[in-house]
Design a protein around this motif. Structure first.
Motif, mmCIF file in Angstrom:
data_model
loop_
_atom_site.group_PDB
_atom_site.id
_atom_site.type_symbol
_atom_site.label_atom_id
_atom_site.label_comp_id
_atom_site.label_asym_id
_atom_site.label_seq_id
_atom_site.Cartn_x
_atom_site.Cartn_y
_atom_site.Cartn_z
ATOM 1 N N VAL A 194 0.835 -1.202 0.000
ATOM 2 C CA VAL A 194 0.000 0.000 0.000
ATOM 3 C C VAL A 194 0.872 1.255 0.000
ATOM 4 O O VAL A 194 0.654 2.187 -0.784
ATOM 5 N N SER A 195 1.872 1.296 0.886
ATOM 6 C CA SER A 195 2.742 2.464 0.967
ATOM 7 C C SER A 195 3.493 2.669 -0.345
ATOM 8 O O SER A 195 3.646 3.802 -0.813
ATOM 9 N N ALA A 196 3.957 1.574 -0.950
ATOM 10 C CA ALA A 196 4.660 1.684 -2.231
ATOM 11 C C ALA A 196 3.735 2.220 -3.316
ATOM 12 O O ALA A 196 4.140 3.048 -4.147
ATOM 13 N N SER A 197 2.480 1.779 -3.313
ATOM 14 C CA SER A 197 1.530 2.257 -4.325
ATOM 15 C C SER A 197 1.261 3.749 -4.158
ATOM 16 O O SER A 197 1.171 4.490 -5.156
ATOM 17 N N GLU A 198 1.151 4.204 -2.907
ATOM 18 C CA GLU A 198 0.924 5.625 -2.673
ATOM 19 C C GLU A 198 2.142 6.449 -3.086
ATOM 20 O O GLU A 198 2.016 7.539 -3.646
ATOM 21 N N MET A 221 2.189 -4.872 -10.833
ATOM 22 C CA MET A 221 3.262 -4.238 -10.062
ATOM 23 C C MET A 221 3.381 -4.800 -8.653
ATOM 24 O O MET A 221 4.489 -4.962 -8.132
ATOM 25 N N PHE A 222 2.261 -5.163 -8.032
ATOM 26 C CA PHE A 222 2.256 -5.487 -6.602
ATOM 27 C C PHE A 222 1.950 -6.965 -6.376
ATOM 28 O O PHE A 222 0.945 -7.486 -6.853
ATOM 29 N N MET A 239 -5.608 -3.187 -0.219
ATOM 30 C CA MET A 239 -5.188 -2.744 -1.553
ATOM 31 C C MET A 239 -6.373 -2.165 -2.329
ATOM 32 O O MET A 239 -6.257 -1.133 -3.003
ATOM 33 N N LEU A 240 -7.511 -2.836 -2.259
ATOM 34 C CA LEU A 240 -8.706 -2.352 -2.959
ATOM 35 C C LEU A 240 -9.111 -0.976 -2.449
ATOM 36 O O LEU A 240 -9.430 -0.071 -3.234
ATOM 37 N N MET A 241 -9.086 -0.797 -1.138
ATOM 38 C CA MET A 241 -9.484 0.482 -0.559
ATOM 39 C C MET A 241 -8.513 1.598 -0.936
ATOM 40 O O MET A 241 -8.871 2.774 -0.919
ATOM 41 N N HIS A 242 -7.282 1.224 -1.291
ATOM 42 C CA HIS A 242 -6.312 2.221 -1.745
ATOM 43 C C HIS A 242 -6.257 2.311 -3.270
ATOM 44 O O HIS A 242 -5.312 2.869 -3.827
ATOM 45 N N GLY A 243 -7.263 1.753 -3.922
ATOM 46 C CA GLY A 243 -7.440 1.995 -5.344
ATOM 47 C C GLY A 243 -6.648 1.113 -6.287
ATOM 48 O O GLY A 243 -6.461 1.475 -7.448
ATOM 49 N N ILE A 244 -6.171 -0.057 -5.828
ATOM 50 C CA ILE A 244 -5.466 -0.988 -6.712
ATOM 51 C C ILE A 244 -6.473 -2.007 -7.223
ATOM 52 O O ILE A 244 -7.088 -2.724 -6.442
ATOM 53 N N GLU A 245 -6.633 -2.092 -8.534
ATOM 54 C CA GLU A 245 -7.724 -2.879 -9.103
ATOM 55 C C GLU A 245 -7.519 -4.387 -8.968
ATOM 56 O O GLU A 245 -8.450 -5.114 -8.640
#
Length: 484
Positions: A194-198, A221-222, A239-245
């Motif tokens: 999550v932190s990496a995606s942000e 990517m993740f 991950m979903l809540m942070h917008g990763i499909e």
């Protein structure tokens, strides 16, 4: 951060769970996770229906079929608590368990259990979740982060999260790019991913406008692995809540013989692997045993990271202090491998209270690059003494915080070469590390300056003692005279 009314509402729901008989924070988050997923499914279907009305084309792969209206969030949220309770228990959860669209989210719902005990509690939770604007990624992420913080405060079942500020430091120091393939082989709640995606969103937003890179970001990517199905559900929803499909969040015992297939696949590994004991040596992958013959999970995970990384790939991983100085042949061999065969970049020593209240173990962060051809020249050491929180069980915010300095010095580390070993951070040449038997503890190389203290001469001390004795004797004589 979640604040104000929303935070209070979540706290009230949390209290309601506890008073309703569900005291395990993992179970509370799991039940909320199911409901968030159900709401998300309804929103996906609604978007598809709106698109179909505009285009005049039928919906491809609808979530809900004709006759399944009762299962949709938008329908049952308006029913009475008793009716809602029956619909969700008897129809919605069997529907979740039977989903087979192949997405990472549906896979983790196969053994979904509905354990909310009463209609009134269910109604409270649904009302709370319905009042959250799910289109706002930041709000969604903050909501879930706040829920996950409850695990840390409760510290049950040995499940706990790496503190977010430590995760963020590791991510910022490794600086993920839009083309990285990032893996956490012991992902838990997926905090590192999550932190990496942000970080990638914030620093490479322009790159994500490209369709190819955007697909890579959402689909390839993740990567996260864990063998706890509850953690997989929670991490996947994080991950979903942070917008990763469609992140690759999968069930896997990363150290087992059957977990092969990802050799030299990733460019970045971020992890805080389990290191609380040993494991069944017979079930451990043979190639890991060949790298390091041990039952210690912390050493086996380091060997695994080297296996998973592509040449040129980098890693930031948390290890117990024993890895830095352990005297077993396995400890020494692995440290020698990092220094001689790979490129050991940095050792960041963390305070022992970082993982309180659930663990008091002393740890460090290792930063290294896989080269298979050496490259270690000078290793950067930093002694973190404060992380912005008290180092007791309460972990209350405090002013002292070395982490911004760690990042700033790391990003300008060429200037660190002039730092003395009496400073909080400094470089150590590879030759010195080799001379010390590949010991990686900072105190092995740190120089302590002792201030010279001048003490009185012994005869002067004796004279002072005699003077005090005389004064005491005189006072005693005076006291006796007063009493006689």
């Amino acid at each position: 951060m979640i604040t104000g009314e929303l935070k209070s509402k979540i706290d009230r729901v949390w209290d309601a769970f506890w008073s309703g008989g569900i005291s395990n924070p993992l179970e509370v988050i799991e039940q909320i996770t199911y409901l968030l997923f159900i709401r998300r499914l309804d929103e996906i279907q609604t978007l598809a229906e709106n698109k179909a009305r505009v285009t005049g084309k039928p919906i491809e792969n609808p979530v809900f079929l004709a006759g399944q209206t009762d299962l949709r969030w938008s329908h049952f949220k308006n029913t009475s608590p008793e009716v809602m309770f029956k619909i969700i228990g008897d129809e919605v959860f069997p529907f979740l368990r039977g989903m087979g669209d192949g997405t990472t989210y549906s896979q983790h719902m196969k053994d979904a259990r509905f354990t909310i005990p009463t209609p009134s509690l269910l109604s409270k939770v649904v009302d709370m979740l319905d009042g959250i604007p799910m289109t706002d990624r930041d709000t969604n992420g903050d909501l879930y982060e706040y829920l996950l913080s409850k695990i840390a405060s409760a510290g049950v079942n040995g499940q706990f999260r790496t503190p977010r500020h430590i995760i963020d430091l590791m991510v910022q120091m490794t600086a993920p790019t839009a083309v990285d393939e990032i893996c956490d082989p012991a992902c838990g709640t997926a905090g590192f991913l999550v932190s990496a995606s942000e970080y990638v969103r914030e620093t490479h937003n322009d790159a994500l406008l490209d369709a190819t890179q955007r697909r890579h970001f959402h689909h390839s990517m993740f990567h996260g692995y864990d063998f706890d199905s509850t953690m997989l559900r929670i991490g996947s929803m994080n991950m979903l809540m942070h917008g990763i499909e469609a992140p690759d969040i999968r069930y896997r015992d990363s150290l087992s013989e059957g977990a092969a297939g990802d050799t030299e696949k990733y460019t970045l590994i971020l992890a805080n692997p389990p290191f609380a004991g040993s494991l069944d040596y017979e079930s451990t992958a043979k190639d890991l045993q060949n790298t390091v013959k041990t039952k210690k999970t912390e050493l086996l995970f380091l060997a695994l990271f080297l296996k998973l990384l592509k040449t040129g790939g980098r890693a930031a991983v948390i290890v117990p202090d024993g890895v830095l100085f352990g005297l077993s042949s396995a400890h020494k061999k692995l440290r020698k491998t990092l220094v001689e065969d790979q490129k050991l970049d940095a050792v960041v020593k963390l305070p022992s209270g970082v993982f309180r209240p659930y663990a008091g173990v002393s740890t460090a962060i290792l930063f290294f690059t896989k080269t298979n051809d050496g490259g270690t020249d000078n290793v950067w050491f930093y002694d973190v003494r404060a992380d912005g929180f008290s180092l007791d069980d309460k972990r209350s915010p405090v002013e002292a915080n070395d982490l911004p300095d760690v990042l700033a010095r790391w990003q300008a580390r060429d200037a660190e070469k002039d730092r003395a070993r009496t400073d909080q951070s400094f470089f150590v040449p590879k030759t010195d590390i080799v001379a010390q038997g590949y010991d990686l503890t900072i105190n092995r190389y740190k120089e302590v300056v002792y201030e010279e203290v001048e003490h009185p001469a012994p005869l002067d001390i004796i004279a002072d003692i005699e003077k005090l004795d005389a004064e005491i004797a005189a006072d005693l004589d005076e006291l006796k005279a007063m009493l006689s």
